[in-house]
Design an enzyme around this catalytic site. Structure first.
Site, mmCIF file in Angstrom:
data_model
loop_
_atom_site.group_PDB
_atom_site.id
_atom_site.type_symbol
_atom_site.label_atom_id
_atom_site.label_comp_id
_atom_site.label_asym_id
_atom_site.label_seq_id
_atom_site.Cartn_x
_atom_site.Cartn_y
_atom_site.Cartn_z
ATOM 1 N N GLU A 1 18.444 -56.265 -33.337
ATOM 2 C CA GLU A 1 17.055 -55.876 -33.837
ATOM 3 C C GLU A 1 15.987 -56.427 -32.870
ATOM 4 O O GLU A 1 15.171 -55.695 -32.491
ATOM 5 C CB GLU A 1 16.985 -56.166 -35.032
ATOM 6 C CG GLU A 1 15.822 -55.229 -35.890
ATOM 7 C CD GLU A 1 15.722 -55.667 -37.334
ATOM 8 O OE1 GLU A 1 14.757 -55.160 -37.984
ATOM 9 O OE2 GLU A 1 16.491 -56.570 -37.894
ATOM 10 N N ARG B 1 32.499 -64.877 -38.565
ATOM 11 C CA ARG B 1 33.164 -64.473 -39.747
ATOM 12 C C ARG B 1 34.547 -63.364 -39.353
ATOM 13 O O ARG B 1 35.449 -63.356 -40.153
ATOM 14 C CB ARG B 1 32.541 -63.823 -40.737
ATOM 15 C CG ARG B 1 31.514 -64.808 -41.415
ATOM 16 C CD ARG B 1 30.665 -64.032 -42.656
ATOM 17 N NE ARG B 1 29.907 -62.834 -42.083
ATOM 18 C CZ ARG B 1 28.510 -63.027 -41.876
ATOM 19 N NH1 ARG B 1 27.943 -63.990 -42.395
ATOM 20 N NH2 ARG B 1 27.952 -62.003 -41.420
#
Lengths: 179, 179
Positions: B104, B67
């Protein structure tokens, strides 16, 4: 600024780097990163695309992940149209539609949000490269399944020998540099 | 057109869709596709980014896959700068440098061509979202390892609670809509 499409093609061709044997032996990869790095070349490319689409009133430009995002968003900005991403499987967060298409080895899936374009809206599908046409054709099918009108496909580079045009029949096809 | 940054934020916030429990329970995903679909909102967003960077002479805008390609290429066009893609592992065809960073779960790798920016050039790194800052920081490190100067980072959305700014210390940070 260049005066005609042949000038544009000559200027931009010099900004596309040939990478031999990539991604595999016998393939010449056309690398558009030098073109993008050059602000003038990028502007010439987008201006030429917009010029060749000037007969249409375009509502949305669909850019195909990932390099189609670059040229698609620029073309949308230039045309005063909205931008719609067509993404690989599992990347879009909202309610969506999907379309499978064949690649050389196995299948790929392209997805679009189901509110991405309105019915009867005029849409251009953009990618950096037209090769076999499978990806662009899948993006066009997604637009049409939502009731949008694909008026044209636009590419920076077209590899003519791969015959991608035959998958996009009945539509205007703009390609800036051909090999 | 909006008159100040607060107006811009208010207008653009209405174009960012909240998707609850995506990609997993308890997370609110900020979906920027309605913003992109709206040509005026996209223009307001890019104009605001450019305005807040107007004190710099920017040579290159680095957009982070995928993006970040959208907003990065538009910002480069608007600023009159070159565009450089920072890509996921294995996507760039030419001689390149790479940087690992922690997510993460596990690690990711970001890559850039080794001729992507010149030494001493002024660079802005762009992505749609500032979360933990790991991706943007890796892109900045790639630029600096080539001798470029990262003068700023720019994001459409900043998730303040995740503290990403702390990974980008000493640089100007532009974010348009914060949560």
């Amino acid at each position: 600024m260049p005066h005609n499409s042949a000038d544009v093609e000559r200027i931009l061709r010099e900004k596309i780097r040939a990478i031999p044997d990539y991604p595999k032996r016998g393939i010449i990869f056309r690398d558009i990163t030098p073109l993008l790095k050059d602000k003038n070349a990028t502007k010439i490319c987008i201006d030429e695309m917009a010029k060749r689409l000037s007969r249409y009133k375009i509502d949305y430009v669909v850019g195909i992940e990932a390099r189609g995002f670059i040229f698609g968003s620029l073309l949308a900005y230039k045309l005063g149209a909205g931008f719609v991403p067509a993404r690989k499987k599992g990347k879009l967060p909202y309610s969506k539609i999907s379309r499978d298409y064949a690649l050389e080895y196995g299948n790929e899936t392209l997805e679009m949000h189901d509110d991405a374009v309105e019915r009867q809206s005029n849409v251009v599908v953009v990618d950096d490269l037209l090769a076999t046409g499978g990806t662009a054709s899948a993006a066009g099918a997604l637009v049409e399944s939502l009731g949008g009108r694909v008026v044209a496909y636009a590419f920076v580079v077209e590899l003519k020998d791969l015959g991608g045009r035959s998958k996009l029949t009945g539509k205007d096809i703009v390609s800036i540099v051909t090999y």
